[in-house]
Design an enzyme around this catalytic site. Structure first.
Site, PDB file in Angstrom:
ATOM      1  N   CYS A  52       0.867  -1.174   0.000  1.00 26.96           N
ATOM      2  CA  CYS A  52       0.000   0.000   0.000  1.00 26.96           C
ATOM      3  C   CYS A  52       0.906   1.227   0.000  1.00 26.96           C
ATOM      4  O   CYS A  52       1.658   1.441   0.948  1.00 26.96           O
ATOM      5  CB  CYS A  52      -0.885  -0.032   1.245  1.00 26.96           C
ATOM      6  SG  CYS A  52      -1.877   1.446   1.436  1.00 26.96           S
ATOM      7  N   CYS A  62      -1.992  15.427   2.795  1.00 22.71           N
ATOM      8  CA  CYS A  62      -3.038  15.383   1.768  1.00 22.71           C
ATOM      9  C   CYS A  62      -3.893  16.638   1.891  1.00 22.71           C
ATOM     10  O   CYS A  62      -4.357  16.970   2.986  1.00 22.71           O
ATOM     11  CB  CYS A  62      -3.897  14.134   1.950  1.00 22.71           C
ATOM     12  SG  CYS A  62      -5.251  14.051   0.761  1.00 22.71           S
ATOM     13  N   CYS A  95      -9.089  11.202   9.101  1.00 21.02           N
ATOM     14  CA  CYS A  95      -7.873  10.612   8.532  1.00 21.02           C
ATOM     15  C   CYS A  95      -6.635  11.334   9.063  1.00 21.02           C
ATOM     16  O   CYS A  95      -6.550  12.563   9.015  1.00 21.02           O
ATOM     17  CB  CYS A  95      -7.947  10.729   7.008  1.00 21.02           C
ATOM     18  SG  CYS A  95      -6.397  10.380   6.169  1.00 21.02           S
ATOM     19  N   GLY A 123      -2.185  10.527   0.820  1.00 20.28           N
ATOM     20  CA  GLY A 123      -2.334  11.386  -0.349  1.00 20.28           C
ATOM     21  C   GLY A 123      -3.481  11.021  -1.261  1.00 20.28           C
ATOM     22  O   GLY A 123      -4.016   9.913  -1.209  1.00 20.28           O
ATOM     23  N   GLU A 124      -3.865  11.992  -2.079  1.00 13.60           N
ATOM     24  CA  GLU A 124      -4.928  11.805  -3.072  1.00 13.60           C
ATOM     25  C   GLU A 124      -4.271  11.576  -4.436  1.00 13.60           C
ATOM     26  O   GLU A 124      -3.727  12.503  -5.037  1.00 13.60           O
ATOM     27  CB  GLU A 124      -5.831  13.053  -3.081  1.00 13.60           C
ATOM     28  CG  GLU A 124      -6.785  13.136  -4.245  1.00 13.60           C
ATOM     29  CD  GLU A 124      -7.556  11.847  -4.535  1.00 13.60           C
ATOM     30  OE1 GLU A 124      -8.204  11.309  -3.634  1.00 13.60           O
ATOM     31  OE2 GLU A 124      -7.492  11.377  -5.701  1.00 13.60           O
ATOM     32  N   SER A 167      -7.157   4.277  -5.294  1.00 14.33           N
ATOM     33  CA  SER A 167      -8.296   4.769  -4.518  1.00 14.33           C
ATOM     34  C   SER A 167      -8.337   6.286  -4.551  1.00 14.33           C
ATOM     35  O   SER A 167      -7.339   6.951  -4.288  1.00 14.33           O
ATOM     36  CB  SER A 167      -8.159   4.289  -3.065  1.00 14.33           C
ATOM     37  OG  SER A 167      -9.131   4.906  -2.237  1.00 14.33           O
ATOM     38  N   SER A 169     -13.724   6.513  -2.327  1.00 13.05           N
ATOM     39  CA  SER A 169     -14.027   6.645  -0.902  1.00 13.05           C
ATOM     40  C   SER A 169     -15.326   7.414  -0.748  1.00 13.05           C
ATOM     41  O   SER A 169     -15.355   8.625  -0.948  1.00 13.05           O
ATOM     42  CB  SER A 169     -12.882   7.382  -0.198  1.00 13.05           C
ATOM     43  OG  SER A 169     -11.708   6.629  -0.328  1.00 13.05           O
ATOM     44  N   LEU A 170     -16.369   6.700  -0.418  1.00  7.87           N
ATOM     45  CA  LEU A 170     -17.707   7.316  -0.372  1.00  7.87           C
ATOM     46  C   LEU A 170     -17.992   7.912   1.014  1.00  7.87           C
ATOM     47  O   LEU A 170     -18.172   9.121   1.146  1.00  7.87           O
ATOM     48  CB  LEU A 170     -18.758   6.260  -0.751  1.00  7.87           C
ATOM     49  CG  LEU A 170     -20.190   6.749  -0.909  1.00  7.87           C
ATOM     50  CD1 LEU A 170     -20.311   7.780  -2.013  1.00  7.87           C
ATOM     51  CD2 LEU A 170     -21.134   5.564  -1.190  1.00  7.87           C
ATOM     52  N   HIS A 171     -18.087   7.082   2.006  1.00  3.11           N
ATOM     53  CA  HIS A 171     -18.200   7.454   3.422  1.00  3.11           C
ATOM     54  C   HIS A 171     -19.476   8.191   3.832  1.00  3.11           C
ATOM     55  O   HIS A 171     -19.699   8.383   5.032  1.00  3.11           O
ATOM     56  CB  HIS A 171     -16.989   8.269   3.897  1.00  3.11           C
ATOM     57  CG  HIS A 171     -15.671   7.598   3.674  1.00  3.11           C
ATOM     58  ND1 HIS A 171     -15.467   6.251   3.882  1.00  3.11           N
ATOM     59  CD2 HIS A 171     -14.486   8.084   3.250  1.00  3.11           C
ATOM     60  CE1 HIS A 171     -14.216   5.943   3.593  1.00  3.11           C
ATOM     61  NE2 HIS A 171     -13.600   7.032   3.195  1.00  3.11           N
ATOM     62  N   ASN A 227     -10.434   3.228  11.884  1.00  5.20           N
ATOM     63  CA  ASN A 227      -9.238   3.130  12.708  1.00  5.20           C
ATOM     64  C   ASN A 227      -9.127   4.482  13.427  1.00  5.20           C
ATOM     65  O   ASN A 227      -8.680   5.440  12.817  1.00  5.20           O
ATOM     66  CB  ASN A 227      -8.045   2.933  11.753  1.00  5.20           C
ATOM     67  CG  ASN A 227      -6.937   2.133  12.363  1.00  5.20           C
ATOM     68  OD1 ASN A 227      -7.048   1.654  13.482  1.00  5.20           O
ATOM     69  ND2 ASN A 227      -5.855   2.002  11.624  1.00  5.20           N
ATOM     70  N   CYS A 268      -3.926   4.966   7.513  1.00  5.43           N
ATOM     71  CA  CYS A 268      -3.334   6.013   6.696  1.00  5.43           C
ATOM     72  C   CYS A 268      -2.657   7.112   7.522  1.00  5.43           C
ATOM     73  O   CYS A 268      -3.300   7.834   8.266  1.00  5.43           O
ATOM     74  CB  CYS A 268      -4.495   6.579   5.898  1.00  5.43           C
ATOM     75  SG  CYS A 268      -4.085   7.765   4.680  1.00  5.43           S
TER      76      CYS A 268
HETATM   77  N1  SAH Z   1      -6.800   9.626  -0.654  1.00  7.44           N
HETATM   78  C1  SAH Z   1      -7.342   8.455  -1.194  1.00  7.44           C
HETATM   79  C2  SAH Z   1      -6.472   7.226  -0.957  1.00  7.44           C
HETATM   80  C3  SAH Z   1      -5.803   7.116   0.351  1.00  7.44           C
HETATM   81  S1  SAH Z   1      -6.814   6.869   1.786  1.00  7.44           S
HETATM   82  C4  SAH Z   1      -8.738   8.209  -0.684  1.00  7.44           C
HETATM   83  O1  SAH Z   1      -9.153   8.895   0.233  1.00  7.44           O
HETATM   84  O2  SAH Z   1      -9.398   7.352  -1.245  1.00  7.44           O
HETATM   85  C5  SAH Z   1      -7.290   5.163   1.630  1.00  7.44           C
HETATM   86  C6  SAH Z   1      -8.596   4.820   2.326  1.00  7.44           C
HETATM   87  O3  SAH Z   1      -8.430   4.826   3.750  1.00  7.44           O
HETATM   88  C7  SAH Z   1      -9.730   5.795   2.019  1.00  7.44           C
HETATM   89  O4  SAH Z   1     -10.926   5.110   1.766  1.00  7.44           O
HETATM   90  C8  SAH Z   1      -9.811   6.562   3.296  1.00  7.44           C
HETATM   91  O5  SAH Z   1     -11.055   7.190   3.434  1.00  7.44           O
HETATM   92  C9  SAH Z   1      -9.526   5.508   4.324  1.00  7.44           C
HETATM   93  N2  SAH Z   1      -9.168   6.009   5.662  1.00  7.44           N
HETATM   94  C10 SAH Z   1      -8.453   7.103   5.982  1.00  7.44           C
HETATM   95  N3  SAH Z   1      -8.356   7.236   7.325  1.00  7.44           N
HETATM   96  C11 SAH Z   1      -8.997   6.179   7.864  1.00  7.44           C
HETATM   97  C12 SAH Z   1      -9.245   5.756   9.193  1.00  7.44           C
HETATM   98  N4  SAH Z   1      -8.801   6.439  10.238  1.00  7.44           N
HETATM   99  N5  SAH Z   1      -9.949   4.622   9.368  1.00  7.44           N
HETATM  100  C13 SAH Z   1     -10.413   3.910   8.301  1.00  7.44           C
HETATM  101  N6  SAH Z   1     -10.224   4.259   7.028  1.00  7.44           N
HETATM  102  C14 SAH Z   1      -9.528   5.394   6.803  1.00  7.44           C
HETATM  103 FE1  SF4 Z   2      -6.568  12.494   1.833  1.00 10.85          FE
HETATM  104 FE2  SF4 Z   2      -7.632  10.070   1.499  1.00 10.85          FE
HETATM  105 FE3  SF4 Z   2      -6.891  10.924   3.937  1.00 10.85          FE
HETATM  106 FE4  SF4 Z   2      -9.016  12.028   2.760  1.00 10.85          FE
HETATM  107  S1  SF4 Z   2      -8.787   9.883   3.397  1.00 10.85           S
HETATM  108  S2  SF4 Z   2      -7.362  13.140   3.795  1.00 10.85           S
HETATM  109  S3  SF4 Z   2      -8.365  12.021   0.648  1.00 10.85           S
HETATM  110  S4  SF4 Z   2      -5.549  10.536   2.233  1.00 10.85           S
END
Ligand code: SAH
Ligand code: SF4
Length: 381
Positions: free
Chosen positions: A123, A130, A137, A182-183, A214, A237-239, A313, A356
């Site tokens: 990964c 980001c 996150c 990162g994005e 992602s 990443s929908l959420h 997490n 992350c």
């Molecule tokens: N920036 C991109 C890819 C990196 S994050 C994105 O957001 O998709 C990868 C995944 O981990 C994303 O779905 C993000 O929402 C999720 N993520 C980030 N922080 C998290 C956390 N604390 N617990 C669970 N998932 C998390």
């Molecule tokens: Fe960036 Fe992905 Fe974290 Fe959102 S979840 S801050 S887009 S790394």
């Protein structure tokens, strides 16, 4: 001192050919060099025994085999997840995670050597911090510094490919997920060049279907990916099922609201006929009600997709907590009843802060006093 040498991992085949030609070396040296870099996984120019000494000396003087230095590493208790923190030439740090999945889940005492690991997934990160700033996150909360270069992205993969090669695996890595810090679609071009490095038969030669990228919902990037006619997997990443909540949880939603995002997702499926993944991190009392589950089902109705439910997490700063398991099951049941396939993400390495940005945050907070393995190896040089 700033590094003036050329990072070889920053060069695609065409660019490397240009460099070698400008040195008046025969073109077949490109293939030889790439073999050493991406197949033999050499971390030392002296190992490149079929290159003449003069060329090796010039390479040593003017180029590097990557620009990452390992500053901390952690292993999960079962040894299956391994996390690395790298420092780059400018002192910034990024993290990368290796996740190993056993052939037969629940048999960590597997005694074969190397262990019978079905999948070995890296990964990787694409940015330092980001700019999207999702509040749950760690990376998003740490702020944004810069994009990574192609060489810095590729070096993360090569580091773990070397680890697994040394462990005895003939095919060191089976999958790559671009889901670290990162994005990835903010600098689509760099991410795409990285995907090319992973799939190019002259470099890592991995099947595109083994790679997943992602995005938080960078609609422009989704359209650019469609243009590439690639077989890589896309995760979004929908959420949240509505704009009001998603504006808060995934702030890029203010730029690309759900309607635009869903249009791009439909266009992606129509063009590629590939199944999309939606990631949904369940947060206690925030986005996990039955009504919200029905909202997700409505939003995704008729789309070739599946939803990956992720137990949150919890991070050091954010107030968000993980949804209790009973409610996770209820959420999953509602989606499944609406004929939306779901998976519940296996929690990999949660005890080593594999979420992350979490190792980097720990290191920053404790100024390297954590119980990290003091691995002195650097990646490349
Ligand atoms: N920036 C991109 C890819 C990196 S994050 C994105 O957001 O998709 C990868 C995944 O981990 C994303 O779905 C993000 O929402 C999720 N993520 C980030 N922080 C998290 C956390 N604390 N617990 C669970 N998932 C998390
Ligand atoms: Fe960036 Fe992905 Fe974290 Fe959102 S979840 S801050 S887009 S790394």
């Amino acid at each position: 001192m700033t590094e003036k040498r050329i990072d070889l991992l920053n060069l695609d085949t065409h660019e490397l050919t240009g460099l070698i030609a400008s040195w008046n070396e025969p073109v077949y040296r490109v293939r030889q060099l790439q073999r050493w870099l991406y197949r033999e996984l050499a971390d030392d120019f002296d190992a490149m025994s079929n290159l003449p000494t003069t060329l090796r000396t010039r390479l040593k003087e003017e180029t590097t085999l990557g620009s990452l230095r390992l500053v901390a590493a952690q292993n999960s208790a079962d040894g299956l997840t391994r996390k690395a923190l790298f420092q780059m030439a400018d002192g910034q740090t990024v993290e990368t995670v290796l996740m190993r999945y056993l052939d037969a889940p629940g048999s960590p005492e597997d005694s074969s050597d190397p262990p019978n690991v079905a999948r070995r997934t890296v990964c990787l990160s694409t940015q330092v911090g980001c700019p999207v700033g999702c509040p749950f996150c760690e990376t998003g909360q740490a702020g944004y510094i810069r994009n990574l270069t192609l060489g810095e992205i590729v070096a993360q993969v090569l580091y773990f490919a070397r680890v697994e090669k040394r462990a005895g695996y003939e095919m060191p890595l089976t999958n790559i997920v671009i889901m670290g810090m990162g994005e990835p679609f903010m600098k689509f071009n760099v991410t795409w060049r990285a995907i090319e490095a992973f799939t190019d038969p002259a470099r890592l030669g991995m099947g595109a279907r083994r790679i997943t990228v992602s995005t938080s919902g960078y609609v422009d990037g989704i359209y650019q990916l469609i243009q590439k006619h690639s077989q890589v997997n896309l995760a979004v990443s929908l959420h949240a099922p509505d704009d009001k909540l998603r504006d808060v949880l995934v702030p890029v939603n203010r730029k690309y609201p759900l309607r635009e995002l869903m249009n791009a997702c439909h266009a992606y499926v129509q063009a590629t006929h590939r199944r999309l993944t939606f990631e949904y991190a369940l947060m206690d009392g925030i986005n996990d009600s039955p009504q919200q589950a029905r909202g997700v089902a409505e939003l995704l109705a008729g789309l070739l997709c599946h939803v990956n439910l992720i137990p949150l997490n919890p991070t050091s700063e954010s107030p968000y907590q993980r949804t209790p398991y009973a409610r996770v099951q209820e959420f999953q049941r509602i989606l499944n009843n609406a004929k939306i396939p779901t998976t519940l993400r296996v929690e990999k390495g949660i005890e080593i802060a594999a979420g992350c940005g979490q190792l980097r945050q720990k290191i920053t907070q404790h100024n390297s006093q954590m119980a990290a393995l003091p691995l002195a190896t650097s990646v490349g040089q």
